[in-house]
Design a protein around this motif. Sequence first.
Motif, PDB file in Angstrom:
ATOM      1  N   THR A  83      -8.623  53.797  17.288  1.00  0.00           N
ATOM      2  CA  THR A  83      -8.800  52.354  17.070  1.00  0.00           C
ATOM      3  C   THR A  83      -7.627  51.491  17.540  1.00  0.00           C
ATOM      4  OG1 THR A  83      -8.081  52.812  14.806  1.00  0.00           O
ATOM      5  CG2 THR A  83     -10.432  52.564  15.155  1.00  0.00           C
TER       6      THR A  83
ATOM      7  N   THR B 279      -4.626  40.771  16.194  1.00  0.00           N
ATOM      8  CA  THR B 279      -4.642  42.030  15.459  1.00  0.00           C
ATOM      9  C   THR B 279      -3.284  42.715  15.499  1.00  0.00           C
ATOM     10  OG1 THR B 279      -5.466  43.025  17.497  1.00  0.00           O
ATOM     11  CG2 THR B 279      -7.098  42.466  15.841  1.00  0.00           C
TER      12      THR B 279
ATOM     13  N   GLU C 256     -20.773  44.890  14.878  1.00  0.00           N
ATOM     14  CA  GLU C 256     -19.517  44.993  14.115  1.00  0.00           C
ATOM     15  C   GLU C 256     -19.380  43.860  13.097  1.00  0.00           C
ATOM     16  OE1 GLU C 256     -16.090  46.084  16.420  1.00  0.00           O
ATOM     17  OE2 GLU C 256     -17.033  48.001  16.885  1.00  0.00           O
ATOM     18  N   GLU C 257     -20.182  42.817  13.245  1.00  0.00           N
ATOM     19  CA  GLU C 257     -20.236  41.739  12.247  1.00  0.00           C
ATOM     20  C   GLU C 257     -21.262  42.073  11.163  1.00  0.00           C
ATOM     21  OE1 GLU C 257     -18.452  39.457  11.432  1.00  0.00           O
ATOM     22  OE2 GLU C 257     -19.290  37.461  11.325  1.00  0.00           O
TER      23      GLU C 257
ATOM     24  N   ASP D 213      -9.157  49.556   7.678  1.00  0.00           N
ATOM     25  CA  ASP D 213     -10.071  48.689   6.920  1.00  0.00           C
ATOM     26  C   ASP D 213     -11.400  48.450   7.627  1.00  0.00           C
ATOM     27  OD1 ASP D 213      -8.017  48.618   5.219  1.00  0.00           O
ATOM     28  OD2 ASP D 213      -7.578  46.475   5.372  1.00  0.00           O
ATOM     29  N   LYS D 214     -11.317  47.979   8.860  1.00  0.00           N
ATOM     30  CA  LYS D 214     -12.540  47.674   9.600  1.00  0.00           C
ATOM     31  C   LYS D 214     -13.341  48.954   9.845  1.00  0.00           C
ATOM     32  CE  LYS D 214     -14.275  45.291  13.622  1.00  0.00           C
ATOM     33  NZ  LYS D 214     -13.996  44.874  15.004  1.00  0.00           N
TER      34      LYS D 214
ATOM     35  N   VAL E  76     -17.286  48.857   8.804  1.00  0.00           N
ATOM     36  CA  VAL E  76     -18.334  48.968   9.829  1.00  0.00           C
ATOM     37  C   VAL E  76     -18.824  50.412   9.935  1.00  0.00           C
ATOM     38  CG1 VAL E  76     -18.930  48.525  12.245  1.00  0.00           C
ATOM     39  CG2 VAL E  76     -17.319  47.019  11.082  1.00  0.00           C
TER      40      VAL E  76
ATOM     41  N   THR F  15     -11.146  35.917  12.931  1.00  0.00           N
ATOM     42  CA  THR F  15     -10.796  36.642  11.705  1.00  0.00           C
ATOM     43  C   THR F  15      -9.280  36.671  11.513  1.00  0.00           C
ATOM     44  OG1 THR F  15     -12.743  38.011  12.059  1.00  0.00           O
ATOM     45  CG2 THR F  15     -11.146  38.820  10.461  1.00  0.00           C
TER      46      THR F  15
END
Lengths: 302, 302
Positions: free
Chosen positions: A43, B50, A161-162, A280-281, A285, B125
């Motif tokens: 990621t 990010t 992803e939303e 977290d994401k 997701v 975000t």
Amino acid sequence: MKNIKIINKKSIGIFDSGIGGLTVVKEIMNLLPNENIVYLGDTARVPYGTKSKETIIKYSLENTKFLLNHNVKMIVVACNSASSYSIEPLKKILKKIPVIGVIEPGAKTVCEKTKTNIIGVIGTTATIKSNSYKKTILKYSKSKKVKIYSVACPLFVPLIEEGWMDKIYQEKYYQKLRLKRVDYENYYNRIINHEKILKYVASEYLSVLKQKNIDSLVLGCTHYPAIKKVLQDVVGKKVVLIDSAKETAKKVYEILKLKNWLNDSFKSGSIEYYVTDYPDKFKLVGSWLLQKNIKNVKKISL
Amino acid sequence: MKNIKIINKKSIGIFDSGIGGLTVVKEIMNLLPNENIVYLGDTARVPYGTKSKETIIKYSLENTKFLLNHNVKMIVVACNSASSYSIEPLKKILKKIPVIGVIEPGAKTVCEKTKTNIIGVIGTTATIKSNSYKKTILKYSKSKKVKIYSVACPLFVPLIEEGWMDKIYQEKYYQKLRLKRVDYENYYNRIINHEKILKYVASEYLSVLKQKNIDSLVLGCTHYPAIKKVLQDVVGKKVVLIDSAKETAKKVYEILKLKNWLNDSFKSGSIEYYVTDYPDKFKLVGSWLLQKNIKNVKKISL
């Protein structure tokens, strides 16, 4: 004989540039519930699609090295960009450990399933630009007259992803939140809206393919299983959707069976998640894509 | 006196993590058509949002150093994430060269314009999570009872970068393509569809803010001026939209005027574009945002 048994107990190692590969994990878990899995989502360096061939191969080798240190019997490259370039270099290094990507299984299956030889392919801009599916379909097609129409759909990944996916994916997630009735009704209205918007976007992207009368459509992105219902509604029931995640899982089963390496345990398999950036994401997701709560995610450096 | 004249002829240096800052360029060109501009889009390292504070400051210093080597009299940080963290460190280094970001101008203006002190903020975000607008609005607000409601709208940037913006932005672009009548009608239908989808997405994101009865809405992302009409339609005419790009341009004018550094040339100003990654997408999406064809983009390394 003892050696074979030890191999059987080893894990299946899976990597992706991010979250999408979890749809492949989902299908492997369905088909092979006793297998242990180690998943690595890179990621920190996502997306791979915009990076050079050399960089993608370098990252794939690093990811594979990490998985090899976690006692795996097989490597699954659950990422379209990495599958385009890294399978051959990985095969050279891995030798006895089998490695498969997500492009070949999908491309082979569509060649078996198409009757009219008019095939549609959808994916991210990077995947479509790379022509990987087109090249692989041409390699396996039985007809010389095969026609392949490719469309890049860059809005699908941000939508998924939303959380704006097929209603059924969203529903399961919100049900888990154990909302009060009033909250749930509010959420339910939003779910309906999200799916409606997704459908409009899909209609916009797929109108060209409908005009071309495709009889089969390859979902060339690991995120897309989460919007399969909407895609089917938009292209019509007669078009066969080829889900690369599902086809890849079948291929994993075939290879392990052929080698007599299937895990013969009666217990459910375990799964370990590793990521290279804040988890977290990935947890949020990922839980949608996997339809299962993801809890223990370890952040590592490669 | 001679020195001042030389300073006047120097360029305004503007940087962003990518393409969005071009909306600031557009407003500066409108307000100060005689100024020369040097724009740097750090497209290889986008997005900044990010990344950690330290990394963002490091990148901002590198970008500024590049601009300083291109004879600039002022630095505009046309990026929300960089504006959050880098203005103070940059001020320390730049000393005599003024530097401004995009957050302060928008935050100050909304404090002047709001009557009910119920303010909405939208952004990516990362921007919303950083609370930068909230903190800055609280700093400048005349009322202690000010209420700030922030909503992250992660789908707006992908939609805009796909060209699904306000109809008027899309129209101008397709008119330039000099399409045949039949093609144009086809495109026009698509334009209408794109705007419709954008409107559905905006309604979904902004419904919370409408319920809170905001009287002003800060567009906390440099991409958003390209969807201003749809946003206004969705929140209603009574809500004042604060366009950070426009407010930043006004601030540039004020500072240069105060210092007596405005370019007194009668010629139109020149503009140079630099990016750190392949310029194709920059040229395409940039032309939409700027409403002007972008031709000469140079790829550089920092």
